[in-house]
Design an enzyme around this catalytic site. Structure first.
Site, PDB file in Angstrom:
ATOM      1  N   LEU A   1     -94.510   5.576  63.700  1.00 26.96           N
ATOM      2  CA  LEU A   1     -95.971   5.708  63.707  1.00 26.96           C
ATOM      3  C   LEU A   1     -96.438   6.493  62.483  1.00 26.96           C
ATOM      4  O   LEU A   1     -97.363   6.104  61.772  1.00 26.96           O
ATOM      5  CB  LEU A   1     -96.437   6.401  64.999  1.00 26.96           C
TER       6      LEU A   1
ATOM      7  N   HIS B   1     -98.419  38.984  58.952  1.00 24.32           N
ATOM      8  CA  HIS B   1     -99.449  37.981  58.678  1.00 24.32           C
ATOM      9  C   HIS B   1     -99.677  37.151  59.934  1.00 24.32           C
ATOM     10  O   HIS B   1     -98.728  36.761  60.613  1.00 24.32           O
ATOM     11  CB  HIS B   1     -99.012  37.070  57.527  1.00 24.32           C
TER      12      HIS B   1
ATOM     13  N   GLU C   1    -105.854  35.243  58.719  1.00 25.35           N
ATOM     14  CA  GLU C   1    -106.701  34.122  58.339  1.00 25.35           C
ATOM     15  C   GLU C   1    -108.128  34.445  58.742  1.00 25.35           C
ATOM     16  O   GLU C   1    -108.369  34.840  59.874  1.00 25.35           O
ATOM     17  CB  GLU C   1    -106.242  32.864  59.078  1.00 25.35           C
TER      18      GLU C   1
ATOM     19  N   HIS D   1    -106.475  25.883  53.501  1.00 30.89           N
ATOM     20  CA  HIS D   1    -106.312  24.587  54.174  1.00 30.89           C
ATOM     21  C   HIS D   1    -107.122  23.502  53.485  1.00 30.89           C
ATOM     22  O   HIS D   1    -107.023  22.346  53.828  1.00 30.89           O
ATOM     23  CB  HIS D   1    -106.709  24.707  55.652  1.00 30.89           C
TER      24      HIS D   1
HETATM   25  N1  GLN Z   1     -94.967  33.369  54.706  1.00 34.52           N
HETATM   26  C1  GLN Z   1     -95.361  32.087  55.181  1.00 34.52           C
HETATM   27  C2  GLN Z   1     -95.851  31.236  54.013  1.00 34.52           C
HETATM   28  O1  GLN Z   1     -96.456  31.764  53.151  1.00 34.52           O
HETATM   29  C3  GLN Z   1     -96.427  32.175  56.234  1.00 34.52           C
HETATM   30  C4  GLN Z   1     -96.848  30.831  56.769  1.00 34.52           C
HETATM   31  C5  GLN Z   1     -97.799  30.866  57.960  1.00 34.52           C
HETATM   32  O2  GLN Z   1     -98.451  31.822  58.222  1.00 34.52           O
HETATM   33  N2  GLN Z   1     -97.890  29.805  58.692  1.00 34.52           N
HETATM   34  O3  GLN Z   1     -95.649  30.056  53.971  1.00 34.52           O
HETATM   35 ZN    ZN Z   2    -100.689  31.779  57.950  1.00 28.12          ZN
END
Ligand code: GLN
Ligand code: ZN
Length: 777
Positions: A25, A658, A682, A711
């Protein structure tokens, strides 16, 4: 009521993977979207995938009419149901054709967006790693049958055999998952449109009856997992939706499924709707009591005895004993005990297709695993009544006892870990020590870890895996890339550098491959959303770290620059969230093992001269249980595992974390409890909402709300970033503010990365000057 006489087959799963064992798919869609194949070829390929799927299911024993659920979707089952009833937001009005229907291109426009319109929002499907598209509805949305795809698929299935069982997300769940479209009046609740939506479902059911479908499945996971309505409100809404559909005469027999949890006291309400069959999740839910079954009458029960979202093989004697117990309770309640169907707890869309494709997993592990096809074999076997019943309280999955499942030294270490192992010095002491050793300016700039993964890097990793590039050649290729990324960051003027993570295919799989206790598959792909698939690792045994993992790469990067280079690790919660995790001990115990394995890596990085270590926990919010009653326990063990990983270092070593994905408010307390020196979050997409949630009094440490939404390929201007920084500085104060993008840059290209990072540094310099100005006067 039309075709009352055909019972539902004795074995039938709730759903089946749709991506195809070879990700057919995904490949067809990506070729079509890129314009490499035309619509006719795309339709031919997806038709072939459905034919092969139906043949496979028949071969596995689901050959009778309605035994195989029709699980195909071009992108998402929620979007399918939304379109079926015309739930198209006004901003997408142009995708509705003159005849009121939406074609494949219109469907993909809603799913993926267009040059003019962003796509429907995407969010997690209950507590799984599948993401659905959030339907939008307003008081005036013209609800009508806008897609008869489900009818077409049923007709097509008759060409391939006895016919599948059409499946639709049910009306109640559809509206509980929907949101008010932009411009809807304040306080508008999508549920206000329940009656209208139900009207369109009734038309659809009539069409399915006319096409000859004996059964239709309505998935109502909201009954098990909704947190918004009270049980009484849910029961009432259920009667107004499913109950009303059941009253209609012109329809196939109805099966209502309730996956993702037990429905407990709502079972009587479900039985009272008058549907012909009711599914219950017996892996998360308990066996119903005779009281709960009192209204069963002639309703056929569908027993979700096989866990559909894990990869563990079911301990059949236990399942057989629970089935026997269920039969006797149904009989006692006056129901037909011999009509119970055996099923899965949830759709098998959350597990890979088949173990048959795996050639490199250890035989002893394979003997304890079951993917979708093997789980279907389990329900067929259970339904066949050939299994001797064991104990109702026996193990739910086949016990794993081979080497590596229990490692005494790991268990002793977890048992010995005490409160001192999760404590560091006071933050004030740490902050002072870090100021001295790191010497960073105010508003330090950094990135989240990965840099764009260019073609050569991926090619080198693939060649190394295939054996065509030797270890030395691979190491050189990675070092070249690291050196390039370090030079670029120095040139741009960032303060805290990263090595760029070129050696990682995936932030979890990379650690799974380098820790003991995990297995990785070759073809174990699972749909995450649309054409996007992930290949989760299997965490089957006690986790420990046989050797340093990242130290070589990080120290190489540090050797190239006087600026601090951050060590980069994935945290325990995220490793668990994106893997298939053992079910033979509490998640918290497994998380503690992973935390201690990472602690070794953190302290080795420190000993090798790395002064900042980041431990990413993007999945902290994602793994939060559906039920609020379970939140405290989850937050306790998740926080503890992170602190086990990060508390072994000196005060002067700075720990970063993070987090991504919105809706942080529920875990703000936990973020604080992680006790990291710096947290990057984020926030570009939520327009800084996170800043309001984080009270400087309660959260006194470093914080970097993302100022560039990675993104999107859009390059933010320096002024725009500066504005965000000014707002952030006003909210959290200049001493705590860090400057960074929203997330890793792995999926971005170099052109926009460079431009955006230059703007980020330029904006920071501007805003710093504003801070310093008063002092200079
Ligand atoms: N350290 C990871 C990166 O920079 C963090 C990715 C994430 O938060 N999804 O790719
Ligand atoms: Zn991230």
């Amino acid at each position: 009521m039309t075709a009352q006489t055909t019972p539902l087959p004795a074995a039938t799963p709730v759903g089946y993977p749709r991506i195809g064992p070879g990700r057919e798919l995904k490949k067809a869609e990506e070729a079509y979207w890129a314009g490499r194949i035309d619509h006719a070829e795309f339709a031919r390929r997806t038709r072939e995938l459905r034919r092969a799927t139906r043949a496979r299911l028949a071969e596995l024993g689901l050959s009778a009419a309605a035994a195989a659920p029709e699980s195909f979707s071009l992108y998402d089952q929620v979007l399918d149901a939304a379109l079926a009833v015309g739930l198209v937001p006004d901003r997408f009005a142009s995708v509705i054709g003159a005849d009121g229907t939406v074609d494949d291109d219109g469907y993909f426009a809603l799913a993926r967006g267009t040059a003019e319109q962003p796509p429907l929002e995407m969010t997690k499907w209950f507590d799984t790693n599948y993401h659905y598209l959030v339907p939008e509805i307003g008081p005036d949305t013209d609800l009508h049958l806008a897609s008869a795809r489900v009818v077409d698929l049923f007709r097509e299935s008759l060409e391939d055999g006895a016919g599948t069982r059409p499946v639709l997300v049910g009306p109640l769940t559809l509206l509980l998952l929907a949101k008010a479209q932009d411009g809807a009046p304040e306080g508008f609740d999508p549920l206000e449109r329940l009656d209208d939506v139900v009207g369109v479902y009734a038309q659809l059911l009539a069409q399915l009856a006319a096409a000859g479908a004996p059964w239709v499945q309505l998935d109502e996971p909201a009954l098990a997992a909704d947190q918004r309505l009270s049980a009484t409100e849910l029961a009432d809404a259920l009667q107004r939706s499913v109950g009303r559909l059941a009253e209609g005469a012109d329809r196939p027999q109805l099966l209502v499924t309730t996956p993702y949890g037990g429905i407990g006291d709502l079972l009587p309400a479900l039985l009272a709707t008058g549907v012909e069959a009711a599914h219950i999740d017996l892996t998360r839910g308990d066996l119903p009591t005779t009281d709960q079954l009192a209204g069963i009458g002639s309703t056929q029960l569908v027993a979700g005895l096989v866990e559909g979202r894990s990869v563990w093989r079911t301990e059949l004697p236990t399942a057989a004993a629970r089935l026997a117990e269920l039969r006797s309770r149904v009989a006692e309640a006056g129901g037909a005990a011999d009509t119970i169907s055996v099923s899965t707890s949830v759709s098998l869309q959350h597990v890979p297709h088949t173990l048959e494709l795996e050639t490199s997993l250890a035989a002893e592990l394979v003997a304890t695993l079951a993917f979708a096809d093997e789980k279907i074999a389990e329900i067929v076997t259970l339904a066949g009544g050939q299994v001797e019943a064991g104990s109702v309280d026996g193990p739910r999955s086949v016990p794993r006892t081979f080497d590596g499942v229990r490692v005494d030294s790991v268990r002793e270490r977890v048992a010995a870990a005490g409160p001192a192992d999760t404590e560091r010095d006071e933050y004030a002491v740490r902050a002072e020590a870090q100021r001295r050793t790191l010497g960073l300016p105010d508003l330090p700039t950094t990135t989240i870890g990965s840099f764009p993964q260019v073609g050569e890097v991926r090619a080198a990793r693939a060649a190394h895996r295939r054996g065509t590039l030797d270890d030395a050649g691979y190491e050189q290729a990675m070092k070249d890339e690291i050196a390039r990324v370090i030079t670029l960051q120095e040139e741009i003027g960032l303060d805290v550098l990263v090595h760029g993570e070129p050696e990682r295919n995936d932030m979890v799989q990379y650690f799974a491959e380098n820790l003991e206790g995990f297995a990785t598959t070759e073809h174990g792909w699972v749909q995450s959303y649309g054409s996007r698939c992930t290949r989760p690792s299997i965490l089957f045994g006690d986790v420990h770290r046989p050797a340093p993992i990242t130290v070589g790469w990080s120290t190489y990067a540090q050797s190239l620059t006087p600026h601090p280079v951050k060590g980069m690790l994935t945290g325990p919660v995220t490793i668990l969230a994106w893997s298939f995790v053992r079910d033979d001990q509490p998640l918290g115990d497994t998380a503690a093992q992973v935390g201690l394995a990472l602690r070794d890596e953190v302290t080795d990085l420190e000993a090798a001269g790395i002064r900042i270590v980041q431990v990413d926990e993007p999945a902290l919010r994602e793994l939060l249980p559906l039920r609020t009653a379970e939140h405290d326990d989850y937050l306790d063990w998740s926080v503890r595992s992170f602190r086990l990983a990060t508390s072994g270092v000196e005060a002067a070593t700075q720990i970063h974390t993070h987090l991504c994905y919105s809706e942080f408010n529920v875990v703000v307390g936990a973020i604080d409890a992680l006790n990291a020196d710096v947290t990057s979050i984020e926030s570009a997409r939520s327009r800084g909402e996170i800043l309001e949630a984080i009270d400087p009094g309660a959260f006194p440490r470093g914080i970097g709300p993302g100022v560039w939404d990675i993104h999107s390929p859009r390059v933010p201007g320096a002024e725009e970033i500066a504005d965000q920084l000014r707002r952030a500085r006003a909210a959290v104060g200049p001493e705590r503010l860090w400057v960074n993008p929203d997330c890793g840059l792995k999926t971005r290209g170099y052109a926009e990365t460079e431009a955006s990072l230059r703007h980020l540094v330029q904006a920071t310099r501007e805003v710093r000057a504003e801070v310093e100005a008063p002092a200079a006067l």
